[in-house]
Design an enzyme around this catalytic site. Structure first.
Site, mmCIF file in Angstrom:
data_model
loop_
_atom_site.group_PDB
_atom_site.id
_atom_site.type_symbol
_atom_site.label_atom_id
_atom_site.label_comp_id
_atom_site.label_asym_id
_atom_site.label_seq_id
_atom_site.Cartn_x
_atom_site.Cartn_y
_atom_site.Cartn_z
ATOM 1 C CE1 TYR A 24 -3.519 -2.648 0.723
ATOM 2 C CE2 TYR A 24 -4.637 -0.568 1.119
ATOM 3 C CZ TYR A 24 -4.687 -1.917 0.869
ATOM 4 O OH TYR A 24 -5.891 -2.525 0.751
ATOM 5 C CE LYS A 43 1.667 -17.927 -2.850
ATOM 6 N NZ LYS A 43 0.852 -19.155 -2.920
ATOM 7 C CG ASP A 74 -2.220 -20.414 -1.450
ATOM 8 O OD1 ASP A 74 -1.694 -20.367 -0.317
ATOM 9 O OD2 ASP A 74 -1.729 -21.086 -2.386
ATOM 10 C CG ASP A 134 -8.086 -4.630 1.704
ATOM 11 O OD1 ASP A 134 -9.027 -4.131 2.339
ATOM 12 O OD2 ASP A 134 -8.023 -4.595 0.456
ATOM 13 C CG ASP A 162 -13.742 -7.016 2.197
ATOM 14 O OD1 ASP A 162 -13.386 -6.297 3.145
ATOM 15 O OD2 ASP A 162 -14.227 -6.563 1.138
#
Ligand code: IPM
Ligand code: MN
Length: 358
Positions: A142, A192, A225, A249, A253
Site C-alpha cells: 500500500y 506467502k 491461499d 484487507d 472481507d
C-alpha cells in the site's frame, strides 16, 4: 469525563452510519455522564469536491488534536476516474499514515442471532466464529514504491512494491501477541513465504519475536491461499490472525461475509498512543446512499471499540455490545441481514433502537 471526537463522515452511506453511531454515543454520554464533543471534518470524495484534495490539512490537524477519530467510509463512482494520488481512498490511507496507525484490529464475530445470515452451512458455524484479524496498516504494498511508464521493450508497465522492515513486523506482532495472551494464546500468521522474499522475512521475524518475548504463545504459519480456503472450510479454528496490509484487507472481507454481513464488522486502528481511528470495515456503498437502508451496526460497534480501546471505558463498551445483541434478539434487522419473519428497519431506526436498549 470530556472527550473530543473528530468525525470523518466521508462519502456514500458515511454520513448516515456516522449519525447512527453518534446517536448511540450521545445516549452513552447521558447514561454514564460523559461529554462527547463531535467536530466534523471532510475526507475522501466530499473533500475533493469542496477543497480539491481528499485529505485537507485542516482534517489532519483536527484529527491530531482530537482524543480519537470516528470514520464512516470514503469513495464512490463519481471519483473513480481520478488518478491514484487524487482518489478518495488516498485520504483514508493518508490519515492512517499521518496518525501513525500501524495496527488495524478487525474482529469478525458471528452473532448468535445472525447464524442464519452466514452463507456457510449451519454445522460449520454452530459453535460460533470469532476471528480477530490483526492487519498491518501503514506498510507493505500500500505504501511501497510505485512506478509506471514504458519499459526497455517499449511496453507500458506499472509496478507496486511489497516491502517490510523487521521493526514494522515486530510491532504488529506485539499487538497480536498481546491480544493472544488475553485469548487462546495462539497466533496464526498469514504470508506467502513459498514465493515472496518479504513473506520469508515476515515469517522469520514473527517466530523470533514471539520466541523471545512471548514464549507462552504458539505461532502457526498459514499460506494466504490456504487461509482463504480455511476461512470458508472451518472458520471456527481461528482466533488471533496476524498478517500484512494487503492480505489483511482481502481476508477481512472474506471473514466478514462468513459472519453474515460486512455491515456488522468494526475495526480499530491504533499506533503507539491511545488516539485511534475507528471505522466499519465496509465501504461507502454509493448504490444505497441516502436511502436510509444501510446497516449502522458496524459503525456503532466501531464507536464502542473507541470507548474501550482509546478511552478505557470497558463498561460502556459492553453496554453498546449488549444493546446490539438485544436489538438483534428482538428480531430487528436492516435489509442486508433481513430474512423472512424478521422486522425490517432503516438505518436511523436501527440506531435509535440500539440507543434505546442502552
Ligand atoms: C479497507 C478499505 C481500504 C483499504 C480502502 C478504501 C483504501 O478497503 O479499509 O479495508 O484497502 O484499506
Ligand atoms: Mn478493504
Amino acid at each position: 469525563m470530556k472527550y473530543e471526537i473528530a468525525v470523518l463522515d466521508g462519502d456514500g452511506i458515511g454520513p448516515e452510519i456516522c449519525a447512527g453511531a453518534l446517536r448511540v454515543l450521545e445516549k452513552i454520554g447521558q447514561k454514564y455522564q460523559h461529554i462527547f464533543n463531535f467536530t466534523h471534518f471532510d475526507i475522501g470524495g466530499c473533500a475533493i469536491d469542496k477543497w480539491g484534495e481528499p485529505l485537507p490539512r485542516k482534517t489532519v490537524d483536527g484529527c491530531l488534536k482530537s482524543d480519537s477519530v470516528l470514520l464512516g467510509a470514503v469513495g464512490g463512482y463519481k471519483w473513480d476516474s481520478l488518478s491514484g494520488d487524487k482518489r478518495p481512498e488516498k485520504g483514508l490511507l493518508g490519515i492512517r499514515k499521518a496518525m501513525g496507525l500501524y495496527s488495524n484490529v478487525r474482529p469478525a464475530k458471528l452473532w448468535k442471532s445472525l447464524a442464519e445470515a452466514s452463507p456457510l452451512k449451519r454445522e460449520l458455524v454452530k459453535d460460533g466464529v470469532e476471528i480477530i484479524i490483526v492487519r498491518e496498516l501503514t506498510g507493505g504494498i500500500y505504501f511501497g514504491k510505485r512506478e509506471s511508464g514504458v519499459d526497455e521493450t517499449g511496453a507500458e508497465f506499472a509496478s507496486d512494491t511489497e516491502k517490510y522492515t523487521v521493526p514494522e513486523i515486530e510491532r504488529i506482532m506485539k499487538i497480536a501477541c498481546e491480544l493472544a495472551l488475553k485469548r487462546g494464546k495462539k497466533v496464526v500468521s498469514v504470508d506467502k513465504a513459498n514465493v515472496l522474499e518479504s513473506s520469508r522475512l515476515w515469517r522469520r521475524t514473527v517466530h523470533a519475536y514471539a520466541q523471545k518475548y512471548y514464549p507462552e504463545i504458539t505461532v502457526e504459519d498459514v499460506l494466504v491461499d490456504n487461509m482463504a480456503m480455511q476461512i470458508v472450510k472451518n472458520p471456527a479454528q481461528f482466533d488471533v490472525v496476524v498478517t500484512s496490509n494487503i492480505f489483511g484487507d482481502i481476508l477481512s472481507d472474506e471473514a466478514a461475509q462468513v459472519t453474515g454481513s460486512i455491515g456488522m464488522l468494526a475495526s480499530s486502528s491504533l499506533g503507539d498512543g491511545t488516539r485511534g481511528l475507528y471505522e466499519p470495515i465496509h465501504g461507502s456503498a454509493p448504490d444505497i446512499a441516502g436511502k436510509d437502508i444501510a446497516n449502522p451496526i458496524a459503525t456503532i460497534l466501531a464507536a464502542a471499540m473507541m470507548l474501550r480501546d482509546s478511552f478505557g471505558l470497558t463498561e460502556e463498551y459492553a453496554a453498546i455490545e449488549n444493546a446490539v445483541q438485544k436489538t438483534l434478539d428482538g428480531g430487528w434487522r436492516t435489509a442486508d441481514i433481513f430474512k423472512e419473519g424478521d422486522k425490517k428497519v432503516g438505518c436511523a431506526k436501527m440506531a435509535e433502537l440500539i440507543a434505546e436498549n442502552i
